[in-house]
Design an enzyme around this catalytic site. Structure first.
Site, PDB file in Angstrom:
ATOM      1  N   GLY A  11       0.782  -1.239   0.000  1.00 27.93           N
ATOM      2  CA  GLY A  11       0.000   0.000   0.000  1.00 27.93           C
ATOM      3  C   GLY A  11       0.809   1.282   0.000  1.00 27.93           C
ATOM      4  O   GLY A  11       0.330   2.314   0.485  1.00 27.93           O
ATOM      5  N   ASN A  13       1.586   3.019  -2.681  1.00 27.95           N
ATOM      6  CA  ASN A  13       0.907   3.935  -3.614  1.00 27.95           C
ATOM      7  C   ASN A  13      -0.312   4.567  -2.944  1.00 27.95           C
ATOM      8  O   ASN A  13      -0.557   5.764  -3.081  1.00 27.95           O
ATOM      9  CB  ASN A  13       0.481   3.188  -4.892  1.00 27.95           C
ATOM     10  CG  ASN A  13       1.598   3.130  -5.915  1.00 27.95           C
ATOM     11  OD1 ASN A  13       1.957   4.146  -6.512  1.00 27.95           O
ATOM     12  ND2 ASN A  13       2.172   1.959  -6.098  1.00 27.95           N
ATOM     13  N   LYS A  66     -16.301 -15.927  -9.599  1.00 26.27           N
ATOM     14  CA  LYS A  66     -15.844 -14.549  -9.728  1.00 26.27           C
ATOM     15  C   LYS A  66     -17.020 -13.556  -9.704  1.00 26.27           C
ATOM     16  O   LYS A  66     -16.952 -12.503  -9.076  1.00 26.27           O
ATOM     17  CB  LYS A  66     -15.092 -14.436 -11.065  1.00 26.27           C
ATOM     18  CG  LYS A  66     -14.426 -13.117 -11.319  1.00 26.27           C
ATOM     19  CD  LYS A  66     -13.571 -13.196 -12.578  1.00 26.27           C
ATOM     20  CE  LYS A  66     -13.111 -11.800 -12.943  1.00 26.27           C
ATOM     21  NZ  LYS A  66     -11.735 -11.678 -13.293  1.00 26.27           N
ATOM     22  N   MET A  91      -4.427  -6.873  -6.723  1.00 27.43           N
ATOM     23  CA  MET A  91      -3.886  -7.955  -7.543  1.00 27.43           C
ATOM     24  C   MET A  91      -4.949  -8.857  -8.183  1.00 27.43           C
ATOM     25  O   MET A  91      -4.611  -9.919  -8.692  1.00 27.43           O
ATOM     26  CB  MET A  91      -2.903  -8.799  -6.699  1.00 27.43           C
ATOM     27  CG  MET A  91      -1.695  -8.000  -6.220  1.00 27.43           C
ATOM     28  SD  MET A  91      -0.878  -7.051  -7.533  1.00 27.43           S
ATOM     29  CE  MET A  91       0.020  -8.367  -8.360  1.00 27.43           C
ATOM     30  N   ASN A 108      -5.972   2.258 -12.868  1.00 27.19           N
ATOM     31  CA  ASN A 108      -4.998   1.322 -12.300  1.00 27.19           C
ATOM     32  C   ASN A 108      -3.584   1.838 -12.555  1.00 27.19           C
ATOM     33  O   ASN A 108      -3.323   2.475 -13.572  1.00 27.19           O
ATOM     34  CB  ASN A 108      -5.163  -0.041 -12.999  1.00 27.19           C
ATOM     35  CG  ASN A 108      -4.170  -1.080 -12.506  1.00 27.19           C
ATOM     36  OD1 ASN A 108      -3.976  -1.249 -11.295  1.00 27.19           O
ATOM     37  ND2 ASN A 108      -3.519  -1.779 -13.425  1.00 27.19           N
ATOM     38  N   HIS A 110       0.257   0.582 -13.220  1.00 34.20           N
ATOM     39  CA  HIS A 110       0.997  -0.625 -13.609  1.00 34.20           C
ATOM     40  C   HIS A 110       2.478  -0.280 -13.749  1.00 34.20           C
ATOM     41  O   HIS A 110       2.812   0.728 -14.384  1.00 34.20           O
ATOM     42  CB  HIS A 110       0.450  -1.180 -14.938  1.00 34.20           C
ATOM     43  CG  HIS A 110       1.111  -2.454 -15.330  1.00 34.20           C
ATOM     44  ND1 HIS A 110       0.822  -3.658 -14.722  1.00 34.20           N
ATOM     45  CD2 HIS A 110       2.093  -2.713 -16.224  1.00 34.20           C
ATOM     46  CE1 HIS A 110       1.585  -4.599 -15.243  1.00 34.20           C
ATOM     47  NE2 HIS A 110       2.372  -4.051 -16.163  1.00 34.20           N
TER      48      HIS A 110
HETATM   49  C1  GRF Z   1       3.119  -1.436  -7.487  1.00 34.63           C
HETATM   50  O1  GRF Z   1       4.332  -1.596  -8.164  1.00 34.63           O
HETATM   51  C2  GRF Z   1       1.963  -1.418  -8.454  1.00 34.63           C
HETATM   52  O2  GRF Z   1       2.262  -0.791  -9.660  1.00 34.63           O
HETATM   53  C3  GRF Z   1       1.771  -2.901  -8.691  1.00 34.63           C
HETATM   54  O3  GRF Z   1       1.933  -3.479  -7.415  1.00 34.63           O
HETATM   55  C4  GRF Z   1       2.791  -2.646  -6.636  1.00 34.63           C
HETATM   56  C5  GRF Z   1       2.040  -2.286  -5.397  1.00 34.63           C
HETATM   57  O4  GRF Z   1       2.826  -1.582  -4.482  1.00 34.63           O
HETATM   58  N1  GRF Z   1       0.502  -3.179  -9.317  1.00 34.63           N
HETATM   59  P1  GRF Z   1       2.161  -0.871  -3.240  1.00 34.63           P
HETATM   60  O5  GRF Z   1       1.189  -1.869  -2.615  1.00 34.63           O
HETATM   61  O6  GRF Z   1       1.474   0.362  -3.717  1.00 34.63           O
HETATM   62  O7  GRF Z   1       3.306  -0.579  -2.328  1.00 34.63           O
END
Ligand code: GRF
Length: 206
Positions: A11, A13, A66, A91, A108, A110
């Site tokens: 987390g 981000n 799902k 994820m 999202n 990436h």
């Molecule tokens: C990030 O690199 C994001 O782009 C990818 O998973 C990672 C998550 O990192 N999808 P965080 O949980 O935000 O630290």
């Protein structure tokens, strides 16, 4: 606009978004209504709580279809009335059931320059391929894997002395900046979409 954030792991981000919001730097966002994790032990949950944000834990049950899981996801988040859902290290690949409830309102982050290196461990894939440049991408989410219209991209150079870890860390630093910029573009509505292209009405502000 109110936003919600989905995570699965550390987390960082999400925390960067919350920090920018707390410092009143997240233009266009009135409230971070919730942080939802599909993993019970995601370290990001504690980080969200430290910012005083409501957390929701909603794991998929074993053998649950799902569609059923996505219906539960929708029921959990729709009452908040958020205009945007931000996938920040979430994820799971969302399908029709969830997406139909938030058409054009999910983005999202990436960790590669899409369309290269889709899927998991994009930084490792890029590193092993021997690229000189990779980076990160924020895109709208549609039913294809990492395939919706691109909002912003940030290149990151690979240095000769990079290890997978240092390369990943420098990409992550840029992710933290790029995601908040993209959120502001979407929440202030200063864009239009033409085919696959996301166009901005005011480039000077970027
Ligand atoms: C990030 O690199 C994001 O782009 C990818 O998973 C990672 C998550 O990192 N999808 P965080 O949980 O935000 O630290």
């Amino acid at each position: 606009m109110k936003i919600g954030i989905f995570i699965s792991g550390t987390g960082t981000n999400m925390a960067a978004i919350c920090r920018n919001f707390a410092e009143k730097k997240l233009v266009g966002v009135d409230e971070i209504s919730f942080v939802l994790s599909d993993k019970r032990n995601a370290p990001g949950l504690e980080k969200a709580e430290s910012f005083g944000i409501k957390t929701i834990v909603l794991p998929k049950k074993k053998d649950e279809p799902k569609e059923d899981y996505e219906t539960r996801l929708l029921e959990a988040v729709q009452p908040f009335g958020t205009g945007l859902i931000v996938l920040a290290g979430f994820m799971k690949v969302l399908g029709h059931t969830f997406l139909s409830g938030y058409k054009g309102r999910i983005i999202n982050i990436h960790p590669s320059l899409l369309p290269s290196f889709k899927g998991v461990d994009a930084q490792g894939q890029a590193f092993d391929y021997g690229v000189k440049v990779s980076g990160c991408t924020v895109h709208f989410v549609d039913e294809t894997l990492d395939g919706g219209p691109i909002i912003l991209q940030q290149p990151v150079l690979r240095h000769d002395d990079d290890t997978k870890e240092t390369f990943k860390a420098r990409i992550l630093e840029q992710e933290h900046i790029l995601l908040s910029k993209a959120i502001t573009i979407v929440t202030t509505g200063k864009y239009s979409i033409s085919g696959r292209q996301v166009l901005f009405s005011n480039k000077e502000e970027l």
